[in-house]
Design an enzyme around this catalytic site. Structure first.
Site, short mmCIF file in Angstrom:
data_model
loop_
_atom_site.label_atom_id
_atom_site.label_comp_id
_atom_site.label_asym_id
_atom_site.label_seq_id
_atom_site.Cartn_x
_atom_site.Cartn_y
_atom_site.Cartn_z
N GLY A 1 0.06 0.18 -5.02
CA GLY A 1 -1.24 -0.47 -4.87
C GLY A 1 -2.18 -0.01 -5.97
CE1 TYR B 1 9.09 -5.41 -9.55
CE2 TYR B 1 7.76 -5.90 -7.61
CZ TYR B 1 7.86 -5.71 -8.97
OH TYR B 1 6.76 -5.80 -9.77
CG ASN C 1 2.65 0.57 3.51
OD1 ASN C 1 3.71 1.12 3.20
ND2 ASN C 1 2.37 -0.65 3.11
N GLY C 2 1.33 -1.92 5.67
CA GLY C 2 2.03 -2.95 6.45
C GLY C 2 1.05 -4.00 6.92
CB CYS D 1 -0.85 0.06 1.27
SG CYS D 1 -1.95 -1.33 1.46
#
Ligand code: SF4
Length: 478
Positions: free
Chosen positions: A39, A254, A113-114, A12
């Site tokens: 996302g 990445y 996020n996570g 996210c």
């Protein structure tokens, strides 16, 4: 097969802004647009006008969810935004973020996020004492805990909440008149602060979002820190400190955009250095270095520089394949990779090729690329990867696939080479990867490569954990 299915999937992106007088909704929109790579399933913006929080969110890419009229209706002095790919919680409108709730302290918005590693456990505890959940996301557990501590100030409630929750979380929160940002004590997921004028501040997953809206980078949010953005400027509170950092090293390999700076390191420079390191580890005799676009490009440049082998663009990428692209049917499946990447015969014919990519999950796409290069007359294909073998699942907000699907957890390197059909297969060593960060080499999570998990994934079952188990959500309207 979708191209992205052979890569770990992004998680996210979050964004927050405190900026009275600014076009808050459009700044958030452009910030989220810069974070779209993190996302693509849903997007949302919550804005406060000082009295109440208004929310708009939906399924799709940022430009699909918002139009000019919607943004005009989201006027205010502060906002938070979110782009999502579901790592926990089904891909469903009800799980789109930000989540906005009323609690005893007023209205509150949250974007996360996570992944929490004890969300299932906490959810059971909370449910058994009467808590009600509307979504299947672990983020709602945080909201419930904050509500539970509502006798305290929001900062104190957050501090208590940080003791309860485990795992990875970068959060942005919105009240009627301020934005709060929180980062977990290990700093798994990135989060940085910026300034966009006198007493106007921004917080974002990556610095590329600050650049996009013309904000100046101020600093990274520290692991365990709570930051408040309001009329008093930036206020920092110590939330929950920990003496070990564990920034996700995969962000550099990445996920993150190459033009971002995360925790003091420029992503493009790190990727290039990974390529150099790879060339130092494997002296391959070859005529050309060929990147797998786009993510393999910086590492391929580094490899070519270090090895003294010319870099060639021999695979042309079609940049217009979107989420809604109709995938080829079974009988047309050989087209799959060709639709996305087209090889240039003149560059490849009769050449010994070093093919550089960032990572390998299942190996199916790499196998197709190698076969495609051979068809174009490549004499040798040596696949070099700028990451170590992915052998374990991630519990901190990245979908690296189920452990059973990870080719490197099941096969030896030689068997993977055989499967892909390359002449040689060379992974960057874990030591080589960490050397790129010099004195900061101990500041990173490497669990998917090493199996050393910084936080015990207590919810894990069969290599994955799920909040859906025994829980059925209902369709929500937004
Ligand atoms: Fe990143 Fe891998 Fe750690 Fe997950 S396990 S946080 S993908 S380094």
């Amino acid at each position: 097969m979708m191209w992205a299915a052979d890569k770990p999937r992004e998680h996210c992106g979050i964004f927050g802004i405190y900026g009275p007088g600014l076009d808050i909704a459009r700044h958030t929109y452009y910030g989220l647009f810069a974070l779209q790579h993190r996302g693509q399933e849903s997007a949302g913006i919550a804005v406060t006008n000082g009295r109440r929080i208004n929310l708009h969110k939906g399924m799709g890419l940022v430009p699909e969810v918002f139009d000019s009229r919607t943004l005009d209706n989201l006027a205010g002095l502060a906002a938070i935004g979110h782009v999502r790919y579901s790592t926990t919680g089904a891909s469903h409108p009800i799980n789109a973020q930000p989540l906005v709730f009323y609690y005893a302290g007023g209205q509150i918005g949250l974007a996360h996020n996570g992944n929490l590693t004890n969300a299932v456990e906490l959810r059971k505890q909370l449910s058994s004492t009467g808590a009600v959940f509307q979504t299947t996301t672990d983020s709602e557990v945080i909201i419930n805990l904050i509500a539970r501590y509502s006798q305290s100030t929001l900062e104190e409630a957050l501090m208590k909440c940080m003791i309860d929750i485990k795992g990875a979380y970068s959060l942005v929160m919105l009240t009627e008149d301020r934005v709060l940002a929180v980062r977990d004590p290990y700093g798994f997921r990135p989060l940085c602060l910026g300034k966009i004028g006198e007493n106007k501040f921004v917080v974002a997953s990556e610095s590329c979002a600050l650049d996009t809206i013309g904000a100046q980078f101020v600093r990274d949010v520290e692991p365990g820190e709570i930051v408040i953005l309001d009329q008093n400027g930036i206020t920092s509170r110590k939330g929950l400190a920990h003496n070990k950092r564990a920034h996700c090293v995969f962000e550099y390999i990445y996920f993150a955009r190459a033009d971002s700076n995360l925790d003091g390191f420029n992503v493009n420079r790190v990727r290039r250095e990974m390529g150099r390191q790879l060339a130092r580890e494997y002296a391959v005799k070859a005529d050309v270095v060929l990147p797998v676009p786009d993510s393999g490009i910086p590492a391929a440049k580094g490899f070519a520089e270090e090895a003294g082998i010319p870099l060639e663009e021999g695979l042309m990428k079609n940049r217009y394949i979107g989420r809604t692209f109709i995938q080829p049917s079974q009988e047309m499946r050989d087209l799959g990779v060709r639709l996305k990447l087209n090889p240039i015969r003149e560059v490849l014919h009769g050449k010994r090729i070093v093919l550089v990519d960032d990572s390998l999950v299942r190996g199916t796409t790499s196998g197709k690329i190698v076969r495609m290069l051979r068809k174009m007359g490549a004499k040798e294909v040596h696949l070099c990867l700028s990451s170590p073998p992915i052998i374990r699942s991630c519990y901190y907000g990245i979908d690296t696939s189920n452990e059973k699907e990870l080719i490197a957890s099941r096969k030896s390197i030689d068997k993977i080479r055989e499967f892909i059909g390359a002449d040689s297969l060379n992974y960057l060593s874990l030591d080589g990867l960490l050397n790129v960060f010099g004195d900061y080499r101990d500041h990173f999570c490497t669990a998917c490569f090493s199996g050393r998990y910084p936080v015990e994934p207590s919810d894990a079952r069969d290599g994955k954990f799920s909040l859906e188990e025994g829980f059925h959500d209902t369709v929500g309207q937004y």
